[in-house]
Design a protein around this motif. Sequence first.
Motif, PDB file in Angstrom:
ATOM      1  N   LEU A   1     -54.788   7.370  16.816  1.00 49.82           N
ATOM      2  CA  LEU A   1     -54.805   6.043  16.214  1.00 49.82           C
ATOM      3  C   LEU A   1     -55.506   5.069  17.151  1.00 49.82           C
ATOM      4  N   LEU A   2     -56.277   4.179  16.586  1.00 48.02           N
ATOM      5  CA  LEU A   2     -56.974   3.175  17.385  1.00 48.02           C
ATOM      6  C   LEU A   2     -55.988   2.095  17.816  1.00 48.02           C
ATOM      7  N   PRO A   3     -55.894   1.806  19.092  1.00 46.03           N
ATOM      8  CA  PRO A   3     -54.955   0.765  19.549  1.00 46.03           C
ATOM      9  C   PRO A   3     -55.355  -0.605  19.008  1.00 46.03           C
ATOM     10  N   GLY A   4     -54.367  -1.314  18.471  1.00 42.28           N
ATOM     11  CA  GLY A   4     -54.610  -2.666  17.971  1.00 42.28           C
ATOM     12  C   GLY A   4     -55.199  -2.724  16.580  1.00 42.28           C
ATOM     13  N   ALA A   5     -55.451  -1.558  15.962  1.00 45.81           N
ATOM     14  CA  ALA A   5     -56.060  -1.551  14.630  1.00 45.81           C
ATOM     15  C   ALA A   5     -55.030  -1.932  13.581  1.00 45.81           C
ATOM     16  N   THR A   6     -55.491  -2.582  12.514  1.00 41.46           N
ATOM     17  CA  THR A   6     -54.609  -2.958  11.408  1.00 41.46           C
ATOM     18  C   THR A   6     -54.259  -1.729  10.588  1.00 41.46           C
ATOM     19  N   LEU A   7     -52.980  -1.496  10.411  1.00 39.02           N
ATOM     20  CA  LEU A   7     -52.540  -0.326   9.675  1.00 39.02           C
ATOM     21  C   LEU A   7     -52.635  -0.586   8.175  1.00 39.02           C
TER      22      LEU A   7
END
Length: 237
Positions: free
Chosen positions: A49-55
């Motif tokens: 998962l990309l850190p800080g990405a909007t889920l």
Amino acid sequence: MWTYLLHLLCPLQLLPHLQHQNTSRSIPTIPLAATELPPHWPWDCVIDLLPGATLPKGHIYPLSIREQKAMEEYKEEALKQESIRSSMSPAFSPEQPIGAETVGFLRKPSTNDKVHCVVFVIDGSKVGSYAKSFAATFQQLREHISNLVVHQVALLTHVDQVCNATGSDITKVYKSKAIQQAMVKAGELLGMATSYIVPVKSYCSELDLDENTDILLLKAVDHILQYVNLYFQDDSD
């Protein structure tokens, strides 16, 4: 995910063959491995998962009372077996509630952005079928809403299915002992006094409007609006 689905579905594909070969014998139950994790395969890959990405927000599917009860029982059993654990996802988790850092959070909401009254809807014909764990969940939710100084009411629906006499004549709704008992059960489930619970009958297969049904629904709307007005009075003070 696809590996897990194939792991579950492949045994089911053998059922027609087994039934054809064993017409005189009962087919043994094949477990779906719902209480254990799927095996690892050489082609499994890691999804970082990309850190800080909007889920992304998925669709919330409505569940019936029977489905909710089954889900609660499975969840409690799976938590005991440690095959699952409480979610730590910031999308929605009781361990990580919505806060100022949540995407879309309004630091200074306007009056239109606020909730003025919370309405719980309870199916009167199934009020005795709710799992016991629901009572603690409802009361915890109500305490949180009360801390936000938001008024709460409840609608008891399908009252025509609770009492046959009321089903034939909706004007007898407040005279029915069966409906009174259903309101008491709803109050115990929600941790709410029966004075906050309003019985209503919903239109289902009727082609024409019924004046008495409309009166009951309009009374419920009026009951809700009274608490909305109380919110604005409290807010102005």
